[in-house]
Design a protein around this motif. Structure first.
Motif, PDB file in Angstrom:
ATOM      1  N   UNK A 165       0.846  -1.186   0.130  1.00  0.00           N
ATOM      2  CA  UNK A 165       0.111  -0.081  -0.021  1.00  0.00           C
ATOM      3  C   UNK A 165       0.888   1.135   0.061  1.00  0.00           C
ATOM      4  N   UNK A 166       1.894   1.347   1.058  1.00  0.00           N
ATOM      5  CA  UNK A 166       2.672   2.622   1.108  1.00  0.00           C
ATOM      6  C   UNK A 166       3.551   2.499  -0.371  1.00  0.00           C
ATOM      7  N   UNK A 167       4.078   1.423  -0.939  1.00  0.00           N
ATOM      8  CA  UNK A 167       4.889   1.630  -1.875  1.00  0.00           C
ATOM      9  C   UNK A 167       4.051   2.085  -3.166  1.00  0.00           C
ATOM     10  N   UNK A 168       2.699   1.663  -3.479  1.00  0.00           N
ATOM     11  CA  UNK A 168       1.720   2.169  -4.218  1.00  0.00           C
ATOM     12  C   UNK A 168       1.822   3.762  -4.139  1.00  0.00           C
ATOM     13  N   UNK A 169       1.624   4.173  -2.866  1.00  0.00           N
ATOM     14  CA  UNK A 169       1.400   5.586  -2.615  1.00  0.00           C
ATOM     15  C   UNK A 169       2.903   6.300  -2.906  1.00  0.00           C
ATOM     16  N   UNK A 170       3.994   5.733  -2.451  1.00  0.00           N
ATOM     17  CA  UNK A 170       5.178   6.129  -3.146  1.00  0.00           C
ATOM     18  C   UNK A 170       5.325   6.528  -4.430  1.00  0.00           C
ATOM     19  N   UNK A 171       5.061   5.525  -5.256  1.00  0.00           N
ATOM     20  CA  UNK A 171       5.052   5.458  -6.641  1.00  0.00           C
ATOM     21  C   UNK A 171       4.206   6.750  -7.255  1.00  0.00           C
ATOM     22  N   UNK A 172       2.889   6.889  -6.468  1.00  0.00           N
ATOM     23  CA  UNK A 172       2.143   7.756  -7.042  1.00  0.00           C
ATOM     24  C   UNK A 172       2.867   9.392  -6.809  1.00  0.00           C
ATOM     25  N   UNK A 173       3.406   9.556  -5.795  1.00  0.00           N
ATOM     26  CA  UNK A 173       3.998  10.748  -5.274  1.00  0.00           C
ATOM     27  C   UNK A 173       5.258  11.058  -6.137  1.00  0.00           C
ATOM     28  N   UNK A 174       5.831   9.969  -6.394  1.00  0.00           N
ATOM     29  CA  UNK A 174       6.995  10.031  -7.614  1.00  0.00           C
ATOM     30  C   UNK A 174       6.625  10.510  -8.970  1.00  0.00           C
ATOM     31  N   UNK A 175       5.486  10.266  -9.233  1.00  0.00           N
ATOM     32  CA  UNK A 175       5.030  10.496 -10.649  1.00  0.00           C
ATOM     33  C   UNK A 175       4.679  12.046 -10.288  1.00  0.00           C
ATOM     34  N   UNK A 176       4.090  12.374  -9.302  1.00  0.00           N
ATOM     35  CA  UNK A 176       3.488  13.873  -9.165  1.00  0.00           C
ATOM     36  C   UNK A 176       4.959  14.747  -9.172  1.00  0.00           C
ATOM     37  N   UNK A 177       5.812  14.445  -8.296  1.00  0.00           N
ATOM     38  CA  UNK A 177       6.818  14.854  -8.260  1.00  0.00           C
ATOM     39  C   UNK A 177       7.764  15.245  -9.872  1.00  0.00           C
ATOM     40  N   UNK A 178       7.559  13.983 -10.428  1.00  0.00           N
ATOM     41  CA  UNK A 178       8.384  14.122 -11.873  1.00  0.00           C
ATOM     42  C   UNK A 178       7.433  15.118 -12.645  1.00  0.00           C
ATOM     43  N   UNK A 179       5.953  15.131 -12.423  1.00  0.00           N
ATOM     44  CA  UNK A 179       5.300  16.241 -13.375  1.00  0.00           C
ATOM     45  C   UNK A 179       5.944  17.690 -13.022  1.00  0.00           C
ATOM     46  N   UNK A 180       5.873  17.772 -11.738  1.00  0.00           N
ATOM     47  CA  UNK A 180       6.200  19.092 -11.128  1.00  0.00           C
ATOM     48  C   UNK A 180       7.649  19.521 -11.697  1.00  0.00           C
ATOM     49  N   UNK A 181       8.541  18.727 -11.648  1.00  0.00           N
ATOM     50  CA  UNK A 181       9.838  18.883 -11.917  1.00  0.00           C
ATOM     51  C   UNK A 181       9.725  19.352 -13.491  1.00  0.00           C
ATOM     52  N   UNK A 182       8.905  18.551 -14.402  1.00  0.00           N
ATOM     53  CA  UNK A 182       8.987  18.919 -15.653  1.00  0.00           C
ATOM     54  C   UNK A 182       8.210  20.241 -15.972  1.00  0.00           C
TER      55      UNK A 182
ATOM     56  N   UNK B 228      13.141  15.510  -3.238  1.00  0.00           N
ATOM     57  CA  UNK B 228      12.114  14.671  -2.713  1.00  0.00           C
ATOM     58  C   UNK B 228      12.161  13.370  -3.729  1.00  0.00           C
ATOM     59  N   UNK B 229      12.723  13.749  -5.049  1.00  0.00           N
ATOM     60  CA  UNK B 229      12.797  12.611  -6.032  1.00  0.00           C
ATOM     61  C   UNK B 229      13.758  11.853  -5.560  1.00  0.00           C
ATOM     62  N   UNK B 230      14.752  12.020  -5.138  1.00  0.00           N
ATOM     63  CA  UNK B 230      15.842  11.219  -4.621  1.00  0.00           C
ATOM     64  C   UNK B 230      15.397  10.520  -3.418  1.00  0.00           C
ATOM     65  N   UNK B 231      14.918  11.124  -2.333  1.00  0.00           N
ATOM     66  CA  UNK B 231      14.286  10.403  -1.366  1.00  0.00           C
ATOM     67  C   UNK B 231      13.247   9.477  -1.626  1.00  0.00           C
ATOM     68  N   UNK B 232      12.308   9.752  -2.472  1.00  0.00           N
ATOM     69  CA  UNK B 232      11.501   8.871  -3.180  1.00  0.00           C
ATOM     70  C   UNK B 232      11.955   7.594  -3.791  1.00  0.00           C
ATOM     71  N   UNK B 233      12.834   8.023  -4.571  1.00  0.00           N
ATOM     72  CA  UNK B 233      13.594   6.893  -5.172  1.00  0.00           C
ATOM     73  C   UNK B 233      14.305   5.678  -4.058  1.00  0.00           C
TER      74      UNK B 233
END
Length: 168
Positions: free
Chosen positions: A54-71, A140-145
């Protein structure tokens, strides 16, 4: 003084019957305790796996959001995004972390737990200020990875541990 034979046979019968009853009860209770321990272990493992996935799925969601923000930050050559100016909220998710925090706190490695905790602490701060810099996004991307790697490794560890105990 003589003891009547009926009394002796009754006492012997009661002792033998009582002994069998005690032995039978002990075996039955022992089996029940063993089964209860097995069920408790299986339930604990199921909770751990549920929390991890469950938390892994949430981390992956947050990483996608962070990638969009970064772009967005990079494509518009911005240094930060202030979501409060647009009356918007950053769409990070932290509710699964909050729900499974206690279960994950029992991870075998305190360092691994700290990695996850750091990621979610930074997310919480970002959510509360509703503002993110490019530098914070990269952090955050680094910590998320790192959290992604930790959770994948822990999923593998718990799955192997479960398989071992099923085979025993």
């Amino acid at each position: 003084m003589s003891i009547p034979m009926e009394l002796v046979s009754g006492v012997i019968g009661a002792l033998i019957g009582g002994g069998f009853t005690v032995a039978g009860s002990w075996v039955s209770i022992h089996k029940q305790f063993k089964e209860q321990r097995k069920l408790s272990f299986e339930q604990e493992q199921k909770q751990q796996l549920t929390a991890i996935f469950s938390v892994h799925e949430e981390v992956m969601h947050n990483l996608k959001v962070l990638q969009r923000i970064d772009s967005i930050i990079e494509s518009h050559n911005e240094k930060f995004l202030d979501f409060s100016e647009a009356n918007a909220q950053i769409s990070f998710m932290i509710n699964r972390w909050e729900k499974h925090f206690d279960t994950l706190r029992m991870m075998d490695s305190l360092k691994d737990f700290r990695t996850l905790n750091n990621f979610y602490t930074l997310l919480s701060v970002t959510i509360s200020i509703n503002y993110i810099t490019h530098e914070a996004t990269l952090t955050l991307l680094e910590e998320g990875n790192k959290s992604d790697i930790v959770l994948k490794a822990y999923q593998n560890f718990v799955s192997k541990k479960n398989q071992y105990w099923k085979d025993v």
